[in-house]
Design an enzyme around this catalytic site. Structure first.
Site, short mmCIF file in Angstrom:
data_model
loop_
_atom_site.label_atom_id
_atom_site.label_comp_id
_atom_site.label_asym_id
_atom_site.label_seq_id
_atom_site.Cartn_x
_atom_site.Cartn_y
_atom_site.Cartn_z
N ASP A 132 60.15 2.65 -22.54
CA ASP A 132 60.75 4.21 -23.01
C ASP A 132 62.53 4.07 -22.27
O ASP A 132 62.50 3.24 -21.16
CB ASP A 132 60.12 5.47 -22.19
CG ASP A 132 58.83 5.72 -23.14
OD1 ASP A 132 58.94 5.14 -24.05
OD2 ASP A 132 58.03 6.22 -22.42
N GLN A 161 68.74 6.43 -27.85
CA GLN A 161 68.68 8.34 -28.04
C GLN A 161 70.37 7.72 -28.72
O GLN A 161 71.22 8.14 -28.16
CB GLN A 161 68.58 8.38 -26.76
CG GLN A 161 68.13 8.06 -25.83
CD GLN A 161 68.21 7.80 -24.28
OE1 GLN A 161 69.70 7.87 -24.14
NE2 GLN A 161 66.76 8.56 -23.73
N ARG A 182 62.68 1.88 -31.66
CA ARG A 182 63.20 3.43 -31.81
C ARG A 182 63.44 4.03 -31.71
O ARG A 182 64.32 4.61 -30.28
CB ARG A 182 61.73 4.45 -30.82
CG ARG A 182 61.09 5.99 -30.70
CD ARG A 182 60.26 5.53 -29.45
NE ARG A 182 59.43 5.30 -29.57
CZ ARG A 182 58.08 5.48 -28.18
NH1 ARG A 182 58.84 5.93 -27.22
NH2 ARG A 182 57.61 4.79 -27.81
#
Length: 304
Positions: A132, A161, A182
């Site tokens: 993450d 992000q 991701r």
């Protein structure tokens, strides 16, 4: 008003005293909607239910404040325990983690050693590990370590992000090396010097990142509940004729279950981010900050 509420909940997420109180009193006031219990057993039960609905899972043992090497070692052991539980239960789940839990703010080499231990363990069991992304201050060091790991391990990815100005360049570089990522919008409070302050700009950048990475060799995890972003991703997937092993839609446990199930019925690969553990407070506050409508669940939970 929405911006003020977001700022308020992000501020609460960083309060260590309230986090300690939350641990003492357990999952209450609506948090159980977003957190799959405090034990690995309850988390695996949730994984099985989601698997039966045709969806994969990524499990995250929650932790917010790591003060010393003993805490970092304990978090590492929880990650290993989670991997072993996934393997023993033969469920469709990857592992998500934050490197600050593994001692990144204590010593970079300590975190690296813990990560290699986890990646070796996961690789031997054919399980993905998702790193993450945290606040902007951890962005560069996270990407530096990730590039090293991606050169040695096939099933590792990190998060980009969309609200950060730097992300387009980062995604271009990661796409060229075939790395798996991701893509999220971003859940931390960042200044306008490093992040787009306007939602429309974040949305536009999210689409740009999808355009860049979806056709690349690596896995693209499309992490959003925004149907406009999902529709854009579907168009790119169709245009490039991408096979289901090249991408997946990712969503948070407890949010837009209807949309999750709809995508699965349509035949798209879907993976649900499922957190568990007693250190749930900071995660819960960030979910409230992301979508103030979630506060309604808390109010109803308090009165219930």
């Amino acid at each position: 008003m929405e911006a003020a509420m977001r700022s308020f909940f992000l501020h609460l997420a960083q309060n260590r005293t309230l986090s300690n109180m939350a641990k003492r009193y357990g999952l209450r006031y609506g948090a159980q909607r977003f957190v799959a219990g405090e034990t690995i057993e309850s988390a695996i039960d949730t994984v099985r239910k989601l698997n039966r609905s045709g969806m994969g899972v990524t499990l995250d043992h929650l932790g917010e404040f790591v003060e010393d090497e003993r805490d970092a070692r304990a978090s590492t052991d929880f990650c290993l325990h989670t991997l072993e539980a996934i393997h023993a239960a033969s469920v469709n789940s990857s592992l998500s983690l934050k490197m600050t839990q593994l001692g990144l703010d204590i010593r970079k080499d300590l975190c690296r050693d813990h990560m290699i231990e986890i990646l070796d363990y996961a690789s031997a069991r054919d399980i993905w590990v998702n790193i993450d992304m945290e606040d902007f201050g951890h962005c560069q060091v996270t990407l530096d370590l990730f590039r090293d790991f991606a050169a040695s391990y096939d099933k590792v990815q990190t998060v980009i992000q969309a609200y950060l100005y730097r992300s387009e360049k980062d995604v271009e570089e990661l796409a060229q090396m075939g790395a798996s990522i991701r893509i999220v919008k971003g859940a931390y409070k960042e200044p306008a010097t490093v992040a787009y302050p306007e939602k429309s700009d974040v949305d536009a950048n999210y689409k740009r990142l999808l355009d860049i990475h979806l056709p690349s060799p690596g896995l693209t995890s499309i992490a959003t509940h925004d149907e406009h972003m999902i529709d854009h991703a579907k168009r790119v997937i169709a245009e490039h004729g991408l096979s289901p092993d090249k991408y997946e839609f990712q969503m948070l446990y407890g949010i837009r279950s209807d949309l999750q199930e709809q995508l699965a019925r349509e035949g798209y690969p879907v993976r649900i981010y499922v957190p568990y553990g007693d250190d749930w407070y900071g995660y819960f506050m960030r979910r409230l900050a992301e979508r103030p409508a979630n506060v309604g669940f808390v109010v109803r939970g308090m009165f219930h």
